[in-house]
Design an enzyme around this catalytic site. Structure first.
Site, short mmCIF file in Angstrom:
data_model
loop_
_atom_site.label_atom_id
_atom_site.label_comp_id
_atom_site.label_asym_id
_atom_site.label_seq_id
_atom_site.Cartn_x
_atom_site.Cartn_y
_atom_site.Cartn_z
N TYR A 64 0.84 -1.20 0.00
CA TYR A 64 0.00 0.00 0.00
C TYR A 64 0.87 1.24 0.00
O TYR A 64 1.85 1.29 0.73
CB TYR A 64 -0.94 0.02 1.22
CG TYR A 64 -2.38 -0.09 0.77
CD1 TYR A 64 -2.98 0.97 0.09
CD2 TYR A 64 -3.13 -1.25 0.97
CE1 TYR A 64 -4.27 0.87 -0.37
CE2 TYR A 64 -4.42 -1.35 0.52
CZ TYR A 64 -4.99 -0.28 -0.16
OH TYR A 64 -6.27 -0.38 -0.64
N GLU A 66 -0.59 4.82 -0.52
CA GLU A 66 -1.38 6.03 -0.77
C GLU A 66 -0.54 7.26 -0.49
O GLU A 66 0.24 7.28 0.46
CB GLU A 66 -2.63 6.03 0.12
CG GLU A 66 -3.72 5.13 -0.45
CD GLU A 66 -4.93 5.04 0.46
OE1 GLU A 66 -5.36 6.09 0.96
OE2 GLU A 66 -5.43 3.92 0.65
N ASP A 241 -7.06 13.95 -24.28
CA ASP A 241 -7.03 12.54 -23.91
C ASP A 241 -6.36 11.80 -25.07
O ASP A 241 -6.99 11.54 -26.09
CB ASP A 241 -8.47 12.06 -23.69
CG ASP A 241 -8.54 10.59 -23.33
OD1 ASP A 241 -7.49 9.92 -23.35
OD2 ASP A 241 -9.66 10.12 -23.03
N THR A 270 -3.81 6.33 -21.64
CA THR A 270 -3.62 4.97 -21.14
C THR A 270 -2.17 4.61 -21.46
O THR A 270 -1.50 5.31 -22.23
CB THR A 270 -4.52 3.95 -21.89
OG1 THR A 270 -4.19 4.00 -23.28
CG2 THR A 270 -5.99 4.26 -21.70
N LYS A 273 -2.24 0.96 -24.91
CA LYS A 273 -2.70 0.91 -26.31
C LYS A 273 -1.49 1.08 -27.22
O LYS A 273 -0.59 0.26 -27.15
CB LYS A 273 -3.80 1.96 -26.51
CG LYS A 273 -5.03 1.66 -25.63
CD LYS A 273 -6.18 2.63 -25.83
CE LYS A 273 -7.34 2.29 -24.91
NZ LYS A 273 -8.43 3.28 -24.98
N ARG A 279 -1.43 -2.38 -18.66
CA ARG A 279 -2.73 -1.71 -18.55
C ARG A 279 -2.63 -0.64 -17.48
O ARG A 279 -2.24 -0.92 -16.35
CB ARG A 279 -3.83 -2.69 -18.15
CG ARG A 279 -4.03 -3.83 -19.09
CD ARG A 279 -5.38 -4.47 -18.87
NE ARG A 279 -6.39 -3.65 -19.50
CZ ARG A 279 -6.63 -3.66 -20.81
NH1 ARG A 279 -5.96 -4.45 -21.63
NH2 ARG A 279 -7.55 -2.88 -21.33
C1 LIG Z 1 -9.41 3.56 -24.09
C2 LIG Z 1 -9.73 4.96 -23.79
C3 LIG Z 1 -10.01 5.38 -22.49
C4 LIG Z 1 -10.24 4.44 -21.35
O1 LIG Z 1 -9.18 3.64 -20.98
P1 LIG Z 1 -9.43 2.43 -19.94
O2 LIG Z 1 -8.04 2.07 -19.54
O3 LIG Z 1 -10.15 1.38 -20.68
O4 LIG Z 1 -10.22 2.98 -18.80
C5 LIG Z 1 -10.21 6.73 -22.27
N1 LIG Z 1 -10.14 7.61 -23.28
C6 LIG Z 1 -9.88 7.25 -24.54
C7 LIG Z 1 -9.82 8.29 -25.61
C8 LIG Z 1 -9.68 5.92 -24.85
O5 LIG Z 1 -9.47 5.55 -26.12
#
Ligand SMILES: *Cc1c(COP(=O)(O)O)cnc(C)c1O
Length: 478
Positions: A64, A66, A241, A270, A273, A279
Site C-alpha cells: 500500500y 497512498e 485525452d 492509457t 494501447k 494496462r
Molecule cells: C481507451 C480509452 C479510455 C479508457 O481507458 P481504460 O483504460 O479502458 O479505462 C479513455 N479515453 C480514450 C480516448 C480511450 O481511447
C-alpha cells in the site's frame, strides 16, 4: 539466452499457478495460443514486451502506498518511491511534460483525476478563497453546499461518441455526462473531418470550463494548437485525452501542432494501447495544474498499483529507445497501407482514409451491419470491433462500421504487403457474407451467413502471415 530465460520463467510460473488452480494456468496458456493464432486488429490493443509483462507479477502488488513520493500515508514505501520516481521521470522526458502523475489505474481513472484537478484548481480554490477558507474542512455546512453546487454545475465540451470521442468526454450514461453540463462537437457530415470553425462557434456559445480533445475512433490527426486557441478564447482549460495515440506521440510521429503535450494544460493517456505498456493510465500536466493533479489520491484514487507503476517505468524506458520511433512510424505507415488496400478494392472508409493508426471501415456498402461484419470476420480468425460511423443509422449497438488498428500487428512485424493482404482478406470475407433473418423470418441486424469455405480460406492465408511473424518469438512453453 534471453529466449531460454523467458521461456523457462513462464513455464515455471505456469507450473506454480497450476499447483493452486490448474484451470487458470490452462486458460493462460490458451490465451497465448489464441493471441498467436489470430489477426488482432483491435485498435486499442497491443502486445507488451516480456520485460513489461514480467514486471507486473511481483510483490510490489502487495504494497500500500497512498500519497505521493516522499509523502505516503503508509510506512515502508521507499522502494515504491523509487519506482514511482523513475516512471514519472521517464514520462516527463519522453513527452516533454512539466509534470507526470503515473498512479491512475486506467484511462478512465486518469480522466477522473484530470477533471477533478481542473475543478479543484479553477472552481474550488477560488471559491474557498472568496469564503476566506484554506480548505473544505474550514467551511460551514451551508458554505460547503454552495461550493459543492458550483463544482457539480460546470460545463464540458467534448467530441461526440459517434464522431469518435470517448464515453468519458461527456457521454450521458458516463459520469462525465451526468456530473457536467455537457455539449458535444461532431465532425462534418460530408467529409467526416473535424471542423475547427464549428468547434470554435460551439465553444463561444457554450463557454465550457473544460474543452476535451482526443478520440478513440477518429482516423485522422488533430491540430491541438488550434484547439488550445479555441480554449483560450473562451477561457476554457484544454484537456487532451491521447489514450489511443500516445504511442504516436511518444514515437514522434505526431509533432508540432499535432503533439498535444505542449498545447494542453492537462494531457491524459492509457499506457496499454499504442504506447505498448501495461494496462494503466497517466496524467501529464503543466506547472499550473501539477499541484492539483498531484492530489489524485485522495481526490479520486486510493492506493496506487505499485507493480503497475513499475511496469509503466519499464515500458516508458522502452518507448524512449530509437527503435520505438521506428515502430510508431511503421504503425502509421501500415494504417496507410491498410486504407489503400481497402480503397483499391472499392470499400468505403470514414473520412476517405487515415493519417493515424486507425482505419474506420463503413460496411454498409456490403449490405451488412457492424455487428454482422464483426461476427463474420471473427469466424475467419480476424479480431476487430464494430464501431459507429458518424450519424450511424444502426445506432451504437449494431453500428455500420468496423474499427481497425495497426499497433498490435505492427509489433509482430507486419509491413506494407501484409496489411494490403489483410485488407484483401477482410473484403473477401465481407463480400461473401449475407445478412440473415430472425426466427420469424424478418431481416435481422445480428445474424448472417458466411459462404462455404470462405472462413477456412481466410484462416489459411492469415496463418501463413502469422507464422512468418510470430508473437513472442523464442517463447516456448513446456
Ligand atoms: C481507451 C480509452 C479510455 C479508457 O481507458 P481504460 O483504460 O479502458 O479505462 C479513455 N479515453 C480514450 C480516448 C480511450 O481511447
Amino acid at each position: 539466452m534471453t529466449d531460454a530465460l523467458i521461456s523457462s520463467a513462464y513455464s515455471q510460473a505456469l507450473e506454480v499457478i497450476a499447483s493452486v488452480e490448474p484451470r487458470i494456468a490452462e486458460a493462460t496458456r490458451q490465451e497465448l495460443a489464441d493471441q498467436r493464432g489470430s489477426l488482432k486488429l483491435i485498435a486499442s490493443e497491443n502486445y507488451a514486451s516480456p520485460a513489461v509483462l514480467l514486471t507486473m507479477g511481483t510483490w510490489f502488488s502487495d504494497k500500500y502506498a497512498e500519497g505521493t513520493v516522499g509523502h505516503r500515508f503508509y510506512a515502508g514505501c521507499q522502494n515504491v518511491d523509487t519506482v514511482e520516481t523513475i516512471a514519472a521521470e521517464h514520462a516527463r522526458e519522453l513527452f516533454g511534460a512539466d509534470y507526470a502523475y503515473v498512479q491512475p489505474h486506467s484511462g478512465i481513472d486518469a480522466n477522473l483525476v484530470a477533471y477533478w484537478s481542473i475543478l479543484a484548481h479553477r472552481v474550488e480554490s477560488p471559491a474557498l478563497e472568496k469564503l476566506g477558507a484554506k480548505n473544505v474542512n474550514e467551511l460551514t455546512d451551508a458554505d460547503w453546499e454552495k461550493v459543492r453546487h458550483e463544482l457539480g454545475n460546470q460545463r464540458l465540451l467534448g467530441m461526440s461518441l459517434d464522431a469518435g470521442g470517448h464515453l468519458t468526454h461527456g457521454f450521458r450514461p458516463n459520469i462525465s455526462g451526468k456530473m457536467f453540463h455537457q455539449q458535444q462537437y461532431g465532425t462534418d457530415p460530408e467529409t467526416g473531418l473535424l471542423d475547427y470553425d464549428k468547434v470554435a462557434a460551439k465553444a463561444r456559445e457554450f463557454k465550457p470550463l473544460i474543452l476535451v480533445a482526443g478520440y478513440s475512433a477518429y482516423p485522422r490527426r488533430v491540430n491541438f494548437a488550434k484547439m488550445r486557441e479555441i480554449a483560450d478564447e473562451v477561457g476554457a482549460t484544454l484537456m487532451v485525452d491521447m489514450a489511443h495515440f500516445a504511442g504516436l506521440v511518444a514515437g514522434k510521429v505526431f509533432t508540432g501542432d499535432e503533439d498535444p503535450v505542449p498545447h494542453a494544460q492537462i494531457t491524459t493517456t492509457t499506457t496499454h494501447k499504442s504506447l505498448r505498456g501495461p494496462r494503466g493510465g497517466m496524467v501529464l500536466a503543466n506547472e499550473e495544474f501539477a499541484p492539483s493533479v498531484d492530489r489524485g489520491c485522495p481526490m479520486v484514487l486510493g492506493g496506487p498499483l505499485s507493480h503497475m507503476m513499475a511496469a509503466k517505468a519499464v515500458a516508458l524506458a522502452e518507448a524512449r529507445q530509437p527503435s520505438f520511433q521506428t515502430y510508431a512510424q511503421q504503425t502509421a505507415d501500415n494504417a496507410k497501407s491498410l486504407a489503400e488496400g481497402f480503397l483499391t478494392r472499392g470499400a468505403d472508409l470514414v473520412t476517405g482514409g487515415t493519417d493515424n493508426h486507425i482505419v474506420l471501415l463503413d460496411v454498409s456498402s456490403f449490405g451488412l451491419t457492424g455487428r454482422q461484419a464483426e461476427s463474420a470476420l471473427l469466424d475467419a480468425g480476424i479480431v476487430t470491433n464494430r464501431n459507429s460511423v458518424p450519424s450511424d443509422p444502426n445506432g451504437a449497438w449494431y453500428t455500420s462500421g468496423i474499427r481497425l488498428g495497426t499497433p498490435a500487428l505492427t509489433t509482430r512485424g507486419f509491413g506494407h504487403d501484409e496489411f494490403d493482404n489483410v485488407a484483401d482478406l477482410i473484403v473477401q470475407v465481407l463480400s461473401n457474407t449475407e445478412p440473415g433473418t430472425n426466427k420469424a423470418g424478418a431481416p435481422s441486424k445480428a445474424t448472417y451467413a458466411l459462404a462455404e469455405g470462405v472462413a477456412d480460406k481466410a484462416k489459411d492465408a492469415a496463418a501463413e502471415m502469422l507464422d512468418k511473424h510470430p508473437l513472442y518469438p523464442g517463447l516456448e512453453l513446456t
